[in-house]
Design an enzyme around this catalytic site. Structure first.
Site, PDB file in Angstrom:
ATOM      1  N   SER A  80       0.832  -1.199   0.000  1.00  0.00           N
ATOM      2  CA  SER A  80       0.000   0.000   0.000  1.00  0.00           C
ATOM      3  C   SER A  80       0.863   1.245   0.000  1.00  0.00           C
ATOM      4  O   SER A  80       1.972   1.246   0.560  1.00  0.00           O
ATOM      5  CB  SER A  80      -0.851  -0.024   1.271  1.00  0.00           C
ATOM      6  OG  SER A  80      -1.429   1.234   1.491  1.00  0.00           O
ATOM      7  N   TYR A 131      -2.017  -1.465  10.940  1.00  0.00           N
ATOM      8  CA  TYR A 131      -2.238  -1.937   9.562  1.00  0.00           C
ATOM      9  C   TYR A 131      -1.052  -1.544   8.673  1.00  0.00           C
ATOM     10  O   TYR A 131      -0.451  -2.374   7.992  1.00  0.00           O
ATOM     11  CB  TYR A 131      -3.544  -1.360   8.995  1.00  0.00           C
ATOM     12  CG  TYR A 131      -3.654  -1.564   7.500  1.00  0.00           C
ATOM     13  CD1 TYR A 131      -3.902  -2.826   6.969  1.00  0.00           C
ATOM     14  CD2 TYR A 131      -3.453  -0.495   6.604  1.00  0.00           C
ATOM     15  CE1 TYR A 131      -3.965  -3.033   5.590  1.00  0.00           C
ATOM     16  CE2 TYR A 131      -3.517  -0.690   5.238  1.00  0.00           C
ATOM     17  CZ  TYR A 131      -3.766  -1.949   4.736  1.00  0.00           C
ATOM     18  OH  TYR A 131      -3.814  -2.147   3.375  1.00  0.00           O
ATOM     19  N   LYS A 151       2.084  -3.835   6.787  1.00  0.00           N
ATOM     20  CA  LYS A 151       2.476  -3.848   5.366  1.00  0.00           C
ATOM     21  C   LYS A 151       3.987  -3.612   5.229  1.00  0.00           C
ATOM     22  O   LYS A 151       4.664  -4.259   4.435  1.00  0.00           O
ATOM     23  CB  LYS A 151       1.707  -2.766   4.585  1.00  0.00           C
ATOM     24  CG  LYS A 151       0.232  -3.059   4.421  1.00  0.00           C
ATOM     25  CD  LYS A 151      -0.006  -4.215   3.472  1.00  0.00           C
ATOM     26  CE  LYS A 151      -1.444  -4.664   3.453  1.00  0.00           C
ATOM     27  NZ  LYS A 151      -1.692  -5.928   2.767  1.00  0.00           N
TER      28      LYS A 151
HETATM   29  P1  NAD Z   1     -10.897  -7.352   1.274  1.00  0.00           P
HETATM   30  O1  NAD Z   1     -11.091  -7.347   2.746  1.00  0.00           O
HETATM   31  O2  NAD Z   1     -12.079  -7.142   0.415  1.00  0.00           O
HETATM   32  O3  NAD Z   1     -10.164  -8.694   0.829  1.00  0.00           O
HETATM   33  C1  NAD Z   1      -9.274  -9.394   1.670  1.00  0.00           C
HETATM   34  C2  NAD Z   1      -9.754 -10.830   1.698  1.00  0.00           C
HETATM   35  O4  NAD Z   1      -8.877 -11.594   2.524  1.00  0.00           O
HETATM   36  C3  NAD Z   1     -11.155 -11.006   2.258  1.00  0.00           C
HETATM   37  O5  NAD Z   1     -11.928 -11.782   1.379  1.00  0.00           O
HETATM   38  C4  NAD Z   1     -10.949 -11.708   3.598  1.00  0.00           C
HETATM   39  O6  NAD Z   1     -12.028 -12.567   3.906  1.00  0.00           O
HETATM   40  C5  NAD Z   1      -9.657 -12.458   3.334  1.00  0.00           C
HETATM   41  N1  NAD Z   1      -8.849 -12.725   4.521  1.00  0.00           N
HETATM   42  C6  NAD Z   1      -8.496 -11.877   5.510  1.00  0.00           C
HETATM   43  N2  NAD Z   1      -7.698 -12.481   6.390  1.00  0.00           N
HETATM   44  C7  NAD Z   1      -7.522 -13.746   5.952  1.00  0.00           C
HETATM   45  C8  NAD Z   1      -6.785 -14.861   6.410  1.00  0.00           C
HETATM   46  N3  NAD Z   1      -6.062 -14.788   7.546  1.00  0.00           N
HETATM   47  N4  NAD Z   1      -6.823 -16.009   5.703  1.00  0.00           N
HETATM   48  C9  NAD Z   1      -7.558 -16.099   4.561  1.00  0.00           C
HETATM   49  N5  NAD Z   1      -8.278 -15.082   4.072  1.00  0.00           N
HETATM   50  C10 NAD Z   1      -8.253 -13.912   4.749  1.00  0.00           C
HETATM   51  O7  NAD Z   1      -9.770  -6.258   0.971  1.00  0.00           O
HETATM   52  P2  NAD Z   1      -9.266  -5.685  -0.437  1.00  0.00           P
HETATM   53  O8  NAD Z   1      -9.644  -4.246  -0.478  1.00  0.00           O
HETATM   54  O9  NAD Z   1      -9.652  -6.589  -1.539  1.00  0.00           O
HETATM   55  O10 NAD Z   1      -7.700  -5.732  -0.191  1.00  0.00           O
HETATM   56  C11 NAD Z   1      -6.897  -6.806  -0.645  1.00  0.00           C
HETATM   57  C12 NAD Z   1      -5.468  -6.572  -0.202  1.00  0.00           C
HETATM   58  O11 NAD Z   1      -5.030  -5.309  -0.698  1.00  0.00           O
HETATM   59  C13 NAD Z   1      -5.306  -6.510   1.318  1.00  0.00           C
HETATM   60  O12 NAD Z   1      -4.076  -7.123   1.662  1.00  0.00           O
HETATM   61  C14 NAD Z   1      -5.231  -5.021   1.592  1.00  0.00           C
HETATM   62  O13 NAD Z   1      -4.504  -4.728   2.754  1.00  0.00           O
HETATM   63  C15 NAD Z   1      -4.511  -4.522   0.349  1.00  0.00           C
HETATM   64  N6  NAD Z   1      -4.778  -3.108   0.052  1.00  0.00           N
HETATM   65  C16 NAD Z   1      -6.083  -2.685  -0.072  1.00  0.00           C
HETATM   66  C17 NAD Z   1      -6.326  -1.340  -0.312  1.00  0.00           C
HETATM   67  C18 NAD Z   1      -7.745  -0.834  -0.425  1.00  0.00           C
HETATM   68  O14 NAD Z   1      -7.950   0.374  -0.297  1.00  0.00           O
HETATM   69  N7  NAD Z   1      -8.738  -1.671  -0.681  1.00  0.00           N
HETATM   70  C19 NAD Z   1      -5.250  -0.429  -0.447  1.00  0.00           C
HETATM   71  C20 NAD Z   1      -3.945  -0.906  -0.331  1.00  0.00           C
HETATM   72  C21 NAD Z   1      -3.717  -2.268  -0.079  1.00  0.00           C
END
Ligand code: NAD
Ligand code: UDP
Length: 338
Positions: A124, A149, A153
């Protein structure tokens, strides 16, 4: 090629799973469904006529990971699984470090044991902290994230860096996302936050659809175009395409590679509100509130490295992001539940 997608039922993971299936990859999804439902994969199947194999389980579960790698000939892993709510991470640091940091380490251990060394990690822009200069390049120093968080990362990035330094077989992409928003153009896949959204665009769209009363704008006294915070919003489908390009690229590289995935354009909160009102034809009432702690005034990417090295560039405009968000939200006011 067969790809393991952890967190593949989540917002970004499901859009990327769709892009992978459309490009002809086989996909195994591992998700514990703590922040999603497998309805996202039903939507993927309805859109492309192909399905991913869904495995319900946790990325911290080493025996399960070992079984997955034994039963499937996995070529590479896209690792989205993790917890992502900044405020919650302050209240529940151990859960965040366990799921994000321990989960990533367990995954890498299982990958190494299975002889799989290609990994794309969801990082991120938060790892940059508050840089003095915009746009942000990958060679800027990382900052000090203000919450668990963001810390998680940065820790994972450092673990993966050390891993590549220790073992040259690894080829890892650290993709630093800016602000992913939007939804698939079909209107049948999108972001489905549980509870009250923390992020700007899901909040705005729930105000527009009538589920929430008004938007709180966190601060209008920043040194920006109109005083509200500026971010680099990127369409989730462009982001998904970036993963396919990164996957392709790491198969011919080794070591660690960092790429910003952003558009290179910054928009203020008020500009986003106006664009959403235009796309939806609804008004979005708002109230200006004090700044949210930990927020930076502005944050946008220099995305030229990804363009040069991956041949990837975001193509969808802010207006398209808003139109697609609204199509999803108005078709599915309660997300995947209806
Ligand atoms: P999201 O919560 O929709 O997707 C994450 C998924 O991981 C979910 O389906 C959740 O059920 C699953 N999950 C969580 N912990 C788990 C575990 N221990 N074992 C198995 N499954 C698990 O989030 P997203 O927005 O799709 O984000 C995906 C990735 O991108 C994440 O790592 C997040 O930190 C990163 N990210 C997201 C953003 C954003 O703004 N959406 C920005 C930067 C980075
Ligand atoms: N924001 C806001 N009201 C909200 C949510 C966010 O004014 O309800 C602002 C926030 O202060 C920031 C921008 O919108 O300037 C993007 O915030 P978001 O939480 O979506 O992403 P962040 O960049 O913080 O990860």
């Amino acid at each position: 090629m067969k790809i393991l997608v952890t967190g593949g039922t989540g917002y970004i993971g499901s859009h990327t799973t769709l892009a992978l299936l459309e490009a002809g990859f086989e996909v195994v999804v591992l998700d514990n469904l703590c922040n999603s439902s497998d309805a996202a994969l039903h939507a993927v199947e309805a859109i492309c006529g192909k399905s991913a194999l869904m495995i319900h389980g946790d990325v911290c579960d080493r025996p399960l990971l070992d079984r997955i790698f034994q039963q499937h000939s996995i070529d590479a892993v896209l690792h989205f699984a993790g917890l992502k709510a900044v405020g919650e991470s302050v209240r529940k640091p151990l859960e965040y470090y366990e799921s994000n940091v321990c989960g990533s380490i367990t995954l890498c251990q299982a990958m190494a044991a299975a002889g799989v060394f290609r990994l794309v990690f969801s990082s991120s822009a938060t790892v940059y902290g508050a840089p003095e200069q915009m746009p942000i390049r990958e060679d800027f120093p990382t900052g000090t994230p203000t919450n668990p968080y963001g810390q998680s990362k940065l820790i994972i990035e450092n673990v993966l860096r050390d891993l590549c330094a220790a073992e040259p077989k690894w080829s890892i992409a650290l993709l630093r996302y800016f602000n992913p928003i939007g939804a698939h153009a079909s209107g049948h896949m999108g972001e489905d936050p549980s509870g009250i959204p923390n992020n700007l665009v899901p909040y705005i769209s729930q105000v527009a659809v009538g589920s929430l009363h008004e938007l709180s704008i966190f601060g209008d006294d920043y040194p920006t175009v109109d005083g509200t915070g500026v971010r680099d919003y990127i369409h989730v489908v462009d982001l998904a395409d970036g993963h396919l390009k990164a996957l392709q690229s790491i198969s011919t590289r080794s070591g660690i590679n960092v790429w910003n995935l952003g558009t290179g354009d910054g928009y203020s909160v008020l500009q986003v509100v106006r664009a959403f009102e235009q796309a939806s034809g609804r008004s979005v009432p708002y109230r200006v509130m004090p700044r949210r702690s930990g927020d930076v005034a502005e944050c946008w990417a220099d995305s030229s490295k990804a363009q040069k090295e991956l041949g990837w560039k975001a193509t969808r405009s802010l207006q398209e992001m808003m139109t697609d968000t609204w199509r999803w939200q108005s078709n599915h006011p309660r997300g995947y539940q209806g």
